[in-house]
Each structure stands twice: as C-alpha cells, then as structure tokens.
Design a protein around this motif. Sequence first.
Motif, mmCIF file in Angstrom:
data_model
loop_
_atom_site.group_PDB
_atom_site.id
_atom_site.type_symbol
_atom_site.label_atom_id
_atom_site.label_comp_id
_atom_site.label_asym_id
_atom_site.label_seq_id
_atom_site.Cartn_x
_atom_site.Cartn_y
_atom_site.Cartn_z
ATOM 1 N N ALA A 1 27.264 -70.952 -7.149
ATOM 2 C CA ALA A 1 28.297 -69.968 -6.815
ATOM 3 C C ALA A 1 28.980 -69.477 -8.078
ATOM 4 O O ALA A 1 29.350 -68.317 -8.200
ATOM 5 C CB ALA A 1 29.321 -70.587 -5.869
ATOM 6 N N THR B 1 24.652 -68.066 1.426
ATOM 7 C CA THR B 1 25.507 -67.528 2.481
ATOM 8 C C THR B 1 24.665 -67.089 3.680
ATOM 9 O O THR B 1 25.016 -67.338 4.835
ATOM 10 C CB THR B 1 26.304 -66.323 1.936
ATOM 11 O OG1 THR B 1 26.869 -66.697 0.677
ATOM 12 C CG2 THR B 1 27.396 -65.918 2.867
ATOM 13 N N LYS C 1 23.387 -70.070 5.621
ATOM 14 C CA LYS C 1 24.450 -70.662 6.434
ATOM 15 C C LYS C 1 24.718 -69.813 7.660
ATOM 16 O O LYS C 1 24.855 -70.322 8.768
ATOM 17 C CB LYS C 1 25.736 -70.787 5.611
ATOM 18 C CG LYS C 1 25.708 -71.924 4.601
ATOM 19 C CD LYS C 1 26.992 -71.990 3.803
ATOM 20 C CE LYS C 1 28.141 -72.540 4.618
ATOM 21 N NZ LYS C 1 29.396 -72.580 3.836
ATOM 22 N N PHE D 1 34.484 -80.780 -8.257
ATOM 23 C CA PHE D 1 34.511 -79.995 -7.021
ATOM 24 C C PHE D 1 34.514 -78.535 -7.467
ATOM 25 O O PHE D 1 35.525 -77.989 -7.871
ATOM 26 C CB PHE D 1 35.779 -80.349 -6.238
ATOM 27 C CG PHE D 1 35.834 -79.787 -4.849
ATOM 28 C CD1 PHE D 1 35.518 -80.571 -3.756
ATOM 29 C CD2 PHE D 1 36.210 -78.465 -4.624
ATOM 30 C CE1 PHE D 1 35.572 -80.054 -2.471
ATOM 31 C CE2 PHE D 1 36.260 -77.946 -3.349
ATOM 32 C CZ PHE D 1 35.954 -78.736 -2.254
ATOM 33 N N THR D 2 33.332 -77.926 -7.433
ATOM 34 C CA THR D 2 33.140 -76.621 -8.061
ATOM 35 C C THR D 2 33.402 -75.473 -7.088
ATOM 36 O O THR D 2 33.665 -75.687 -5.912
ATOM 37 C CB THR D 2 31.682 -76.497 -8.524
ATOM 38 O OG1 THR D 2 30.848 -76.673 -7.368
ATOM 39 C CG2 THR D 2 31.338 -77.550 -9.555
ATOM 40 N N ARG D 3 33.230 -74.273 -7.598
ATOM 41 C CA ARG D 3 33.307 -73.105 -6.709
ATOM 42 C C ARG D 3 32.233 -73.209 -5.628
ATOM 43 O O ARG D 3 32.428 -72.795 -4.500
ATOM 44 C CB ARG D 3 33.147 -71.815 -7.511
ATOM 45 C CG ARG D 3 34.453 -71.302 -8.144
ATOM 46 C CD ARG D 3 34.170 -70.106 -9.037
ATOM 47 N NE ARG D 3 35.322 -69.281 -9.326
ATOM 48 C CZ ARG D 3 35.875 -69.155 -10.538
ATOM 49 N NH1 ARG D 3 35.406 -69.824 -11.554
ATOM 50 N NH2 ARG D 3 36.900 -68.360 -10.725
ATOM 51 N N SER E 1 33.426 -75.386 -2.966
ATOM 52 C CA SER E 1 34.505 -74.820 -2.145
ATOM 53 C C SER E 1 33.962 -74.214 -0.851
ATOM 54 O O SER E 1 34.704 -74.031 0.103
ATOM 55 C CB SER E 1 35.300 -73.778 -2.926
ATOM 56 O OG SER E 1 34.600 -72.557 -3.022
ATOM 57 N N VAL E 2 32.664 -73.877 -0.811
ATOM 58 C CA VAL E 2 32.098 -73.347 0.436
ATOM 59 C C VAL E 2 31.024 -74.285 1.008
ATOM 60 O O VAL E 2 30.216 -73.873 1.831
ATOM 61 C CB VAL E 2 31.518 -71.920 0.233
ATOM 62 C CG1 VAL E 2 32.641 -70.908 0.062
ATOM 63 C CG2 VAL E 2 30.582 -71.854 -0.964
ATOM 64 N N ASP F 1 29.469 -77.661 3.050
ATOM 65 C CA ASP F 1 29.766 -78.489 4.217
ATOM 66 C C ASP F 1 30.060 -79.918 3.795
ATOM 67 O O ASP F 1 30.758 -80.650 4.482
ATOM 68 C CB ASP F 1 28.575 -78.489 5.180
ATOM 69 C CG ASP F 1 28.314 -77.110 5.745
ATOM 70 O OD1 ASP F 1 29.166 -76.632 6.503
ATOM 71 O OD2 ASP F 1 27.284 -76.508 5.403
#
Lengths: 807, 293
Positions: A22, A33, A36, A50-52, A55-56, A58
């Motif tokens: 990301a 995306t 998902k 805890f990267t970008r 952040s999205v 699961d």
Amino acid sequence: MTNHWVDIKNANVIIVMGGNAAEAHPCGFKWVTEAKAHNKATFIVVDPRFTRSASVADLYAPLRTGTDIAFLGGVINYLLSSDKIQHDYVKAYTNAPFIVAAGYGFDDGLFSGYDAAGRKYDKASWAYEMGLDGYARVDETLQHPRCVLQLLKTHYSRYTPEMVSAICGTPKETFLKVCEAIATTSVPNRTLTFMYALGWTQHSVGSQMIRTAAMVQLLLGNMGMAGGGMNALRGHSNIQGLTDLGLLSDLLPGYLTMPREQETDYQGYIDKRALKPLRPGQMSYWQNYAKFHVSLMKAWFGDAATRENNWCYDWLPKLDKVYDVLQVFELMHQGKLNGYFCQGFNPLAAFPHKAKIGAALAKLKYLVVIDPLATETSCFWENYGDLNDVNPATIQTEVIRLPSTCFAEENGSLTNSGRWLQWHYKGAEPPGEAKPDADIIAGIFLKLRELYQKEGGVFPDPILNLTWNYRIPRSPSAQELAMEYNGRAIADLPDPKDPTKVLVQKGQQLDGFAQLRDDGTTACGCWIYSGAWTEKGNMMARRDNSDPSGLGNTLGWAFAWPANRRILYNRASCDPSGKPWDPKRRLIGWDGSKWSGVDVPDFKPDVPPGDAMDPFIMLPEGVGRLFALDKMAEGPFPEHYEPFETPIDTNLLHPKVISNPAARVFKGDLEAFGKGTAFPYAATTYRLTEHFHFWTKHTGLAAIMQPEQFVEISEELAREKGIKVGDKVKVSSPRGFIKAVAVVTRRIRPLQVGGKTVHHVGIPLHWGFTGVARRGYLANILTPFVGDANTQTPEFKSFLVNIEKIS
Amino acid sequence: MALQSLDIIRRSATTTPSPGQRKTPEVAKLIDVTKCIGCKACQVACMEWNDTRDRIGTNHGVLDNPVDLTADSWTVMRFAEVVTERGLEWLIRKDGCMHCADPGCLKACPAPGAVVQYASGIVDFHEENCIGCGYCITGCPFNIPRLSPKDSKVYKCTLCSDRVVAGVEPACAKTCPTGAIVFGTKEDMLRHAEERIGELKERGFARAGLYDPKGVGGTHVMYVLHHADKPELYSGLPKDPAIGPAVELWKGAAKPLAALGLALVGAGAFFHYVTKGPNEVSGEIEKEFDDEK
C-alpha cells in the motif's frame, strides 16, 4: 512476479510480508482492494511495523525484523504437522518424493560440507541419489527416510509455534491465526498469493526468505495457479527490465550467465548450462542454452562471430568473482579502481555505510555521473556540515556530470513487476543539454572505437567488431534497440516440420525464441524478450484489454515475457490428467491435439496429459524444488540465521551459528558490526508513499507531502528514553549517526524475544543533502556493509542502532 | 457566463433570484475510509489541478503533512491511531469541505455572492466577492475554510466545480489508486455506500455505516466509516455537526432586526441632512490636515 498485478484479484488469501504494497506500490495495490471487494479475500500483513498496508488488513502479525524464515519455517511445520498440504500436487509437481544423497546432513546450524575458514560450503552432498539409469531416484510412497518430504518434516520440526514466537516476537495466537488462514488454501479451489519486495531481498538471508515462501506455495499447490504464485513487487518502474537485460555483473541478457575464469572452453561452458533431464521425459528447457547464447553473440558481433571462433566466446570477460556493488566499492575503497561510471543511480545514498562509499569515491581518479538530477553522489566531494562532512581540498577525484533524460522525455518500454513490456511515448522535450542515455553511451562508444581504430590497443577486437548498425550512430533509437533484442533471421530459416519451406525469411524479425538457432542463422539481443517486436510490429504497444475469462489475463495488452505468457508454470494449474484443479481458474486445457486457453501454455504445446513431462519445464527434474540442491549458498533448506547485527546476540535455534555462515564479509566490516550491548535497538530502513527513493525530494509537491526527515519509535521506547512526539533525536550505529524528528507511534510495539524486550527504530530513507525538501541525513550512514549470500543485496532491513534525545 | 454560474441555487447575502436555467443533477463524492491507504495522491492531485502549492513545512512528529488545511492545501489526510475492540487501528481520513446541503459558511457570509451553492450541491467560494471577514470560518461546523495571508481571501475545496461542470470527476477521485474516492450522483453514491457497508458488516465491522449528517441537511462529500457510531475516532469528525447558534441567530432571528437597525440609521442620517445640512469641516482641522501633508 510469477503471476502479474491484475491476477492478485483472483487470490483468496493475500499476504504482504517483506514489503508494504500500500505504501510502496499504491497503484498496484488496487488489485488487493479488488480481491477483497469481489473475491472476499482475506488480507494479512506480517511486518515489524503496523504499516499503511496493515491499516486495511484483516489480520496483522508483528514480527522482529530479519526473522521471516523462522516465521515461514513455522508455517511449513504447521502445514506438514496438521496435514494441510495439497497432496496430489506435492506428490506430482514437487521434488518431495526425490531421494537425497546419503552424505547430506544438517547439524546444529550447519549443513554438510562447511568450510569455516572460507565461509563457504562444499555442496557436493546437497544432491539427489542417482540411479543406475542416470536419473534421480524417487520414492512415490514418500516414506523413504531420505526423501525430500521426510527431510523437510525433520528440518522444520524444530520450528514449533513456541519457537517461532520466541524468535520472531509474534504472539503465538496471532501466528497460529496466520497459519490457519494460509492453510485454507491447501484445497484445489483456493489460492494464496505472497506479495513481497525489498523487505525480503535486503537481508543477509534474503533469497532464502523468498525461497521459504515459495516452498509454502508449492506445498499448498499454489504455483502456476491464477491468484497464486510468488509475486515480487519491483521497486522501480523498470528494475525488472534491468535484470532481464542482464545488467548485473554476473549475468548476460535473458538470465544467461557470465563464464567464470576457469571456463575457458566454449563447449564446457555450454554443456554446464544446457542441463540434461534428471528424470525421464522431462523437457529441461535450458538444453536450448546454446541457441540463446549463439544468437546473443550474433547480435553483438555479427559476421565476426563464427562457429570457428566459438562465436567469439574468448571475447567475453571471465569472472574471477562476482562484481556486485559491494565488491566494487570494496575494491574502490582499497584504491584498486581508477574510474567509475555511475548511470541512473546514486550509490552514496543507495549503498550501505555511506562513510565507506564516500571514502571510496574519493580514491577514484574520475567519476562520471549520468543522471537527470544533481545526485548526492555527484556532490560527494562537497561539504554539507554533519550531513556530508568532507574536506573538498583533499579530494582529487574529477567528477563529470552528464545530464540525461527522464523516462517521460524519451520513447521506450518499461518492464513492470508482472513481466509486461509496456511501450511508452515521449511526452516532453528534455531540458537544457540533457540527452537520452542511449545517446550518451553511443557517444562514449564511438569515441572509444575511434581511439582504438587510430591507436590500436592490446585487445581491440570486441570494440571494433561490435554491431552498430543504427541509422544515426550517435543516437540509436528505442525502436532499433527493441528490434535488436527481439531478434531476426540472418539467413532463411527452414521450417523444421517441412525443410522445403521457409519459416522466416532472411532479415525478418523473429516471432519468438522458439525460432532461435545455435548455427549462427539467428541474432537475438535478449532471448526472453523475443516476440516483443515481430514482423507484425511493436507488440509492447498493444492496448487491447479484452479479458474473455474475467481472470485478467489480457493477452492483447502489451507483451509479457516469456512468449507473452502471463502466469508462469501454468501447466501446474491442471492436474496430471489435464483437468484444471479449479474449473473457475482454468488457464489452459488440452483440446485433443494441443494445449491452449486464456494464457500461453508454459509447456510443450503438443505433449498430451498423462505424459511423463512435468510442469516445471525449466528445471531438469520437471518439478518444483522443496530441496534446492546446490543452488543456494547457505543450504538446500532455508534455515533461520540472525541478521549480522542482532539485538539478541545469539540464535535461539543454534547459539554457535548465529548469522549466515556463507555470507561474504569483508575485512574491517566484521569488526564494524554493532553488538546488542552498545546498540540495543533493532533498526530497519524503508520507503514512504510520499517519496520515491532519493529522487522525489527534488520535486516540490512530494517535498510538501513529507518535507522533513523523521524516525519512528514506540511509545514504550520513547518513555524509556525521555523522548516526546516531535523531539529531535540522534540515531547512531557503529558507522555514524543521523538526526531526525521523532514520530512516536503505537504502530511500532516492543516485542518479547526469547525473554527479552526488543524495540525497533524505523528509519525512512528519503532525505539527503540535495533537492528541495528539507536537508537531511542519508539513512545509509547507519547501515552495515554486508549482503545476501547469493545476490549480495545489502542488509538494509536489519541492523542495530542506539537512539537518544538531542537536548 | 461561465457554465457553473447558470445553475446557482443560493448566494450569500443576496436576496435577488439566482440564475438557475441549467439543470444539473445533485452530485456527491463518497470517501470510503475503509479502502483508503493514506497515500496522499489526492493531496497532490488537488494542488496540481488547482495550481496551489503549500510551503515545504516541517515534521511535527506525525505523518500528516501539511499538518493542517491551509489556503493552499484544500484537502489533507488525517491519521489517527486508535485502539478499538479490534485492536490497534490506523484510521486515515481525507479531510476537506463537506459541501453541506445547508452550508454554514454561506449562511454566515455577509459579502454578496462570495459563497454560492450550485444545483449540483457543490458549495463554492467566489473569492472576487470575498471581503476576508472570516465569518464563513466561524460558520463552518467542520472547520474547513482558511484565510489566505497573501490576499485576505478565504479558500477551500471547490469539489472541482470547474471539472464537474465539464462532466469529469474531481481530481482527487480521478487519482485515487484504490478507488477509495468515488464520485457520481448523490443517489448512485448512496447506493454504492450501501453495498460497501453490507460488505463491511460481513467482514465483521458491525457498526459500519454512512456519514451524511442530517444536522447540516446532509452533505455532498460523504464517508463510509468502519465505526459509524463513533465518527470522532476519525481525527475528530463531528458526531452531530450543526451550524453554530451565533450564525443561526445572526442570520436567522437577528437578521430582520439588524436590517431594521441599518434602515433606521440610514433614515436618521437622511433626516439629519435634511434638517441640519451637510457636515462642515472646521478650518482648524483642515489646517492640521495640510500640515501633516
């Protein structure tokens, strides 16, 4: 990538590990995306931060930097011990049933054949047991104690969830959750994809990290499948093209390899590479090596390359060792290099141990920098205070800057991570005196040739005979170069099926590498790129995105090497009888006379299902390698070794062998490695989405988005060290220090490793002393001068630092 | 006339009818926070399209940069690290004008025609009419408009009204690599949001929902949130935004009173002139004035 960007959408489980898609590949990330949204994919991120990407995600699992083999070895152990492997695939398409030679062994951190003084292995015992028929022996029951599957089980039985947690610092429950998600793809109709980047390559065991994941994919039956594969996200728009065209010092174009100094005999050179099948009926495609090699020599030297002179084999340099970047700068540092050409790259910023790089450059007589930007390297002799503390008066290196164009100022093709060669057109005229790289190199070549013509020389032949038939010799066009790497017929090529017919006429462009010959009748500058510019024209410029299967295999869009194939090993997407493992992921099929489908079959097209030929046609055994034979420097099975600078100063699996025993370490650098006592924090460098390497600090918009150098630490470490959000801190390693703003974040958390708390310091790398962003320190002031044992890619991702608040 | 001047439904401090000949559908931008990766491509696209350039700032100990909206940065990503029942979450929200159906800025603005609302729902500032009083900043429940120190005019996101009028999406939506920003008719965006929320609920975000706050009549920039019950988690997105009571008072009940007051002052001045004649400047003052020169 074995697959390609669009294919990510077909995955059921996506793991980003050893990368941060990301952040570093936001455009390609759209396919995550998609997966998902439309495939209900589970997205997992494993990373020290805890990267970008996380952040999205699961599910996020933290791990200590440099411990990925321990994690993935634990996954292998989980899959084997809970019987979550795709049995039919493993048995038919991997070397699991192959019997390993009796001399092979692994004991207390070392494989058989270790030479401690030389820091290398005698790999003779890392081999299959050979039968009297000349083929490797197999045990189809998979029960033989020395068959690969049994050895694999034993090797990874040490990687228990408890051990993984102790080494990696990943909570055991989180690790098991990741294992469970991975294991769901061991069924034929679910796939997992791994997306990785420099977070795996930039370790002293980087190649083996990637290999461990590839082994997981083989066990799950995910190689060759839509939505599966091993997907390296290349960090530069054309870095795939760089390796494809053989710009690494030990490669020739198309992954042909440079001869070593003992390889003085042409036939010996070819025979060693034209591998004979290790099992009956296998294709062992490298048997065609001579066709690719001879065609390359014909492209380079034209009529001067003849059968009699072994196609100019003697003109090729013979390597006494690999001249990777670390080796070259080591030699430069020893004063053994006079001059250096630096094209489109910024070693003072991009290589480890900046002080050593700067000192090395200062020993050159001349340095030529070909670049669109005024890089740090081209200013290495200028004093910028703490940022570049040198004395220009003592540096005698003559620096010549040759301004070059940017990609948008020239025609050409870029090869993306998915192996697509996509043609692009010039969008603007270059400013000032900037010239395309090809023009600059042509100018240097023509001058050199003129000097050799006038003055002679000890060995002028390769320069005087180099093919240079460009319409404007000082300015070879992108089209001419592309047509050259595609290849053409030098004589009429007869049809092998009917020799009375001519398949390709003399002078015509070839359709693909299948037409290459080893008799000097074809010329081809890069065999894997053959098919990119045929008689039909520029295949790279095609823009038909029709997608009949919905799987995203758009065969009419651009050109993918090899042979416009989009998913490598796609024969493995069908079972041995030719039926797709998953009907929804049907890539190819047998139509009664040949293989065809929505992809170009990665197989001999007329060999029917049920034949002995197996899908991994590039390998002499025809199957994927869980056991790597002698192909890796540090062992046939990946083993967890600590980074050379480890915060725990031990290896929990084998305290006597801490770090990669086969990695090359130069004298002086070993002493400069930090110990956990003086430099207690695990550090890692990385990119931010706002910037690209050391380039975009030269552009205003990117500089506005992320103007000033910072480092990231956890709230716990900040508290311990009395550091508050926004404070200025000094981060030091044995090689130097940087100063930056502290970003204190919950996204980095302390990890419990073998009873000890390990803190990470995250160091984004984009700042330097040229450009329009706020000036900063080159992050590689801190990093150690050691690389992966196979590729020599520097260990930028795991080293040790100390951190203190600047009062 | 520029096309976007022909479908105005409301103008600040104006009582004459607005030009409304053109028919345009109501539009909306939907920002799906759950898809956003915080890459800031939208920030760059915004500056590129609008030809603004913020200064090269400093790092404030966070990844947000520019650290706040300015007259040059009409949109910024706001990064919030929060711990929820799901553990650590990094909630990244693209902040900027919400284009309220009932815009507090327009209501508060005393300068005729400085703030307009199109039939599309876009709330736009016509800076040539702006007097730089800053009332719109007070009037905005989302703290969006910013006064430029350069020209004392107020600036904010236009929802790319100049692009939308030509039938193309805003620059940020065009550039967003993950499709977290989408643009279309408000009706379509509501439908799309509904689908996304369904998917999020399936994925375990039980409180996923749409942010289209009624307190300002709904907005033409909407968010899909994983935690729609707690919008304040997203760097302080107001839970129940509404136009401030001072603005409501000033432009509501107080407005006729103020108008009456103004009329009385005018009338008084007129009667003063009629009864007393023009004011005359004394010779003393005139001399003083000449001396200063």
